[in-house]
Design an enzyme around this catalytic site. Structure first.
Site, PDB file in Angstrom:
ATOM      1  N   ARG A  50      79.373 -48.610  48.382  1.00 28.57           N
ATOM      2  CA  ARG A  50      78.838 -48.098  47.104  1.00 28.57           C
ATOM      3  C   ARG A  50      77.316 -48.002  47.181  1.00 28.57           C
ATOM      4  O   ARG A  50      76.694 -47.127  46.590  1.00 28.57           O
ATOM      5  CB  ARG A  50      79.271 -48.986  45.933  1.00 28.57           C
ATOM      6  CG  ARG A  50      78.567 -48.590  44.644  1.00 28.57           C
ATOM      7  CD  ARG A  50      79.254 -48.986  43.334  1.00 28.57           C
ATOM      8  NE  ARG A  50      80.042 -50.180  43.361  1.00 28.57           N
ATOM      9  CZ  ARG A  50      79.568 -51.430  43.227  1.00 28.57           C
ATOM     10  NH1 ARG A  50      78.266 -51.636  43.076  1.00 28.57           N
ATOM     11  NH2 ARG A  50      80.388 -52.451  43.248  1.00 28.57           N
ATOM     12  N   TYR A 102      74.382 -24.458  32.806  1.00 29.10           N
ATOM     13  CA  TYR A 102      75.787 -24.674  33.150  1.00 29.10           C
ATOM     14  C   TYR A 102      76.494 -25.335  31.953  1.00 29.10           C
ATOM     15  O   TYR A 102      75.991 -26.323  31.393  1.00 29.10           O
ATOM     16  CB  TYR A 102      75.857 -25.564  34.396  1.00 29.10           C
ATOM     17  CG  TYR A 102      77.237 -25.984  34.760  1.00 29.10           C
ATOM     18  CD1 TYR A 102      78.173 -25.043  35.189  1.00 29.10           C
ATOM     19  CD2 TYR A 102      77.641 -27.302  34.664  1.00 29.10           C
ATOM     20  CE1 TYR A 102      79.457 -25.420  35.516  1.00 29.10           C
ATOM     21  CE2 TYR A 102      78.931 -27.686  35.000  1.00 29.10           C
ATOM     22  CZ  TYR A 102      79.832 -26.743  35.423  1.00 29.10           C
ATOM     23  OH  TYR A 102      81.106 -27.116  35.743  1.00 29.10           O
ATOM     24  N   ASP A 173      67.616 -27.812  38.017  1.00 33.55           N
ATOM     25  CA  ASP A 173      68.924 -27.633  38.659  1.00 33.55           C
ATOM     26  C   ASP A 173      68.772 -26.432  39.596  1.00 33.55           C
ATOM     27  O   ASP A 173      68.621 -25.297  39.144  1.00 33.55           O
ATOM     28  CB  ASP A 173      69.992 -27.385  37.583  1.00 33.55           C
ATOM     29  CG  ASP A 173      71.400 -27.266  38.156  1.00 33.55           C
ATOM     30  OD1 ASP A 173      71.537 -26.868  39.335  1.00 33.55           O
ATOM     31  OD2 ASP A 173      72.369 -27.532  37.420  1.00 33.55           O
ATOM     32  N   LYS A 198      78.659 -26.246  45.553  1.00 34.62           N
ATOM     33  CA  LYS A 198      78.437 -24.812  45.583  1.00 34.62           C
ATOM     34  C   LYS A 198      77.857 -24.395  46.942  1.00 34.62           C
ATOM     35  O   LYS A 198      78.523 -24.513  47.939  1.00 34.62           O
ATOM     36  CB  LYS A 198      77.553 -24.407  44.398  1.00 34.62           C
ATOM     37  CG  LYS A 198      77.979 -25.066  43.054  1.00 34.62           C
ATOM     38  CD  LYS A 198      79.314 -24.612  42.548  1.00 34.62           C
ATOM     39  CE  LYS A 198      79.852 -25.431  41.382  1.00 34.62           C
ATOM     40  NZ  LYS A 198      78.985 -25.583  40.237  1.00 34.62           N
TER      41      LYS A 198
HETATM   42  C1  LIG Z   1      78.926 -26.436  39.095  1.00 36.47           C
HETATM   43  C2  LIG Z   1      77.589 -26.721  38.531  1.00 36.47           C
HETATM   44  C3  LIG Z   1      77.248 -27.988  38.075  1.00 36.47           C
HETATM   45  C4  LIG Z   1      78.244 -29.119  38.058  1.00 36.47           C
HETATM   46  O1  LIG Z   1      78.575 -29.530  39.348  1.00 36.47           O
HETATM   47  P1  LIG Z   1      80.034 -30.102  39.771  1.00 36.47           P
HETATM   48  O2  LIG Z   1      79.882 -30.303  41.220  1.00 36.47           O
HETATM   49  O3  LIG Z   1      81.047 -29.070  39.389  1.00 36.47           O
HETATM   50  O4  LIG Z   1      80.225 -31.368  39.010  1.00 36.47           O
HETATM   51  C5  LIG Z   1      75.955 -28.184  37.620  1.00 36.47           C
HETATM   52  N1  LIG Z   1      75.051 -27.182  37.607  1.00 36.47           N
HETATM   53  C6  LIG Z   1      75.357 -25.953  38.038  1.00 36.47           C
HETATM   54  C7  LIG Z   1      74.331 -24.885  38.017  1.00 36.47           C
HETATM   55  C8  LIG Z   1      76.630 -25.671  38.505  1.00 36.47           C
HETATM   56  O5  LIG Z   1      76.929 -24.434  38.909  1.00 36.47           O
END
Ligand SMILES: *Cc1c(COP(=O)(O)O)cnc(C)c1O
Length: 386
Positions: A50, A102, A173, A198
């Site tokens: 962890r 998001y 982000d 992603k």
């Molecule tokens: C998918 C996404 C998230 C969330 O991420 P997960 O891996 O699905 O929890 C946050 N910000 C953006 C821009 C995203 O496309």
């Protein structure tokens, strides 16, 4: 000489393959929960997975190096990273966010974070001067750029200067462009967040999330939260993301090339009302994106002439799956209003232009002719009797 980005994707900042006796080219998966100690008061540096795990650490080192951060923390998903990030704040703290984010982030803020006493202002950071919204209790500005799904571009440098003047954090982000095209920390941001699910992972086969920091002090606070809340990325998933990152530059280039071809096709398609892509010259988004990023990415949003046509396209593509998510080698078609942004209040959806005619494409690395052909046959078969 600083190492090239492509080299960092494979080796990070490390020299050769440190610490491995076998010569294994692929970093081993340390599938262990705990680590033995040589004696009381001694540790190999690893106590319990962890807190630390060698495979996860290798990944964190690579991601920190790609973003130019002092540290990166790998979480079990992007939302796990966002949730841990919110633990930096206390009841009564105020955060300014862009309103086009998001959907899952907005859901977290409106349900969980707000219940915990954190206050939010959702504003349009592209159009409005952020300064008047900063209060005595404001602790951070949080944005995504390009924005999701409407592909607006926010000037990171200007916001970073504003944040610095007020002694608050700028959090970006960076999921959509990835560090291959954009490095917010080098533009003055304090924390970068990623959904590693992603582009970093790139194969639609695992979830992951990252927080990358520019300051040791913030990193220390986040490390404490990280080991305490226990949402770190598992060893095997860390290995999958490490593997994905090795091809990040070639995937990003190819996906962008495909996206540009699709934008060109969509712009000439009479059933398409509007195409949202920062790489279209003559827009403000284009100018800002050119200044702060080295590419426009492969996310394309477009509006078709009717809701009926949107629904028809979603069920008529033969190659392109209708699925949530983005950033993988597979092109995906998403319907923001019922998928990624379903939990965003209708008034915010409408204000941002997310209608039931809006579709979002995450363009992958297939042959572009096949993708265009697939979209074209889906459009052309609308209202035909067969
Ligand atoms: C998918 C996404 C998230 C969330 O991420 P997960 O891996 O699905 O929890 C946050 N910000 C953006 C821009 C995203 O496309």
């Amino acid at each position: 000489m600083e190492r090239g980005f492509e080299t960092k994707c494979i080796y990070g900042d490390g020299t050769k393959f440190e610490g491995e006796q076998t010569g294994s080219i692929s970093f081993p998966i340390y599938q262990t929960a705990t680590f033995a100690h040589p004696a009381v008061g001694q540790s190999t540096g690893y106590d319990y997975s962890r807190m630390q795990n060698p495979t996860r650490q290798q990944l964190e080192q690579v991601v920190a190096s790609l973003e130019g951060g002092v540290d990166a923390l790998a979480f079990s998903s992007g939302m796990a990273a966002m949730t841990a990030l919110m633990e930096l704040f206390h009841p009564g703290d105020h955060i300014i966010t862009d309103s086009d984010l998001y959907g899952g982030s907005i859901r977290l803020f409106r349900s969980v974070s707000r219940k915990n006493g954190i206050l939010f202002s959702h504003i349009d950071c592209t159009a409005e001067n952020v300064e008047p919204y900063i209060r005595e209790n404001t602790r951070a500005i949080l944005i995504e750029t390009p924005t999701n799904p409407m592909m607006n571009v926010i000037d990171i440098r200007t916001l970073a200067e504003t944040a610095r003047r007020h002694g608050i954090l700028l959090i970006v982000d960076n999921t959509f462009l990835s560090p291959y095209f954009q490095k917010p920390l080098t533009l003055g941001a304090d924390i970068v967040l990623h959904s590693g699910t992603k582009f970093l992972g790139g194969h639609n086969d695992t979830l992951a999330g990252f927080l990358v920091t520019a300051q040791a002090e913030v990193s220390e606070q986040l490390r404490f939260i990280f080991k305490t809340v226990g949402s770190g990325l598992a060893p095997f998933d860390s290995w999958l993301i490490l593997r994905g990152i090795k091809t990040l530059p070639v995937r990003m280039e190819r996906a962008q090339e495909n996206a540009k071809a699709i934008v060109e096709y969509l712009s000439g398609e009479h059933r398409v009302r509007k195409v949202y892509y920062p790489g279209i010259p003559g827009t403000r988004a284009y100018e800002i994106c050119r200044r702060q990023a080295s590419g426009f990415g492969s996310m394309v949003t477009f509006e078709v002439e009717s809701q009926k046509l949107a629904h028809h396209i979603l069920k008529s593509t033969r190659l392109i799956p209708f699925a949530e998510s983005l950033g993988g080698v597979e092109t995906l078609l998403t319907y923001p209003t019922t998928q990624t942004h379903a939990d965003v209040p209708v008034e915010i959806q409408q204000k941002n232009g997310i209608t039931d005619r809006v579709l979002r494409l995450s363009v992958g690395i297939e042959a572009k002719e096949d993708l265009i052909q697939d979209l074209k046959q889906a459009m052309d078969s609308f209202e035909k009797p067969f």
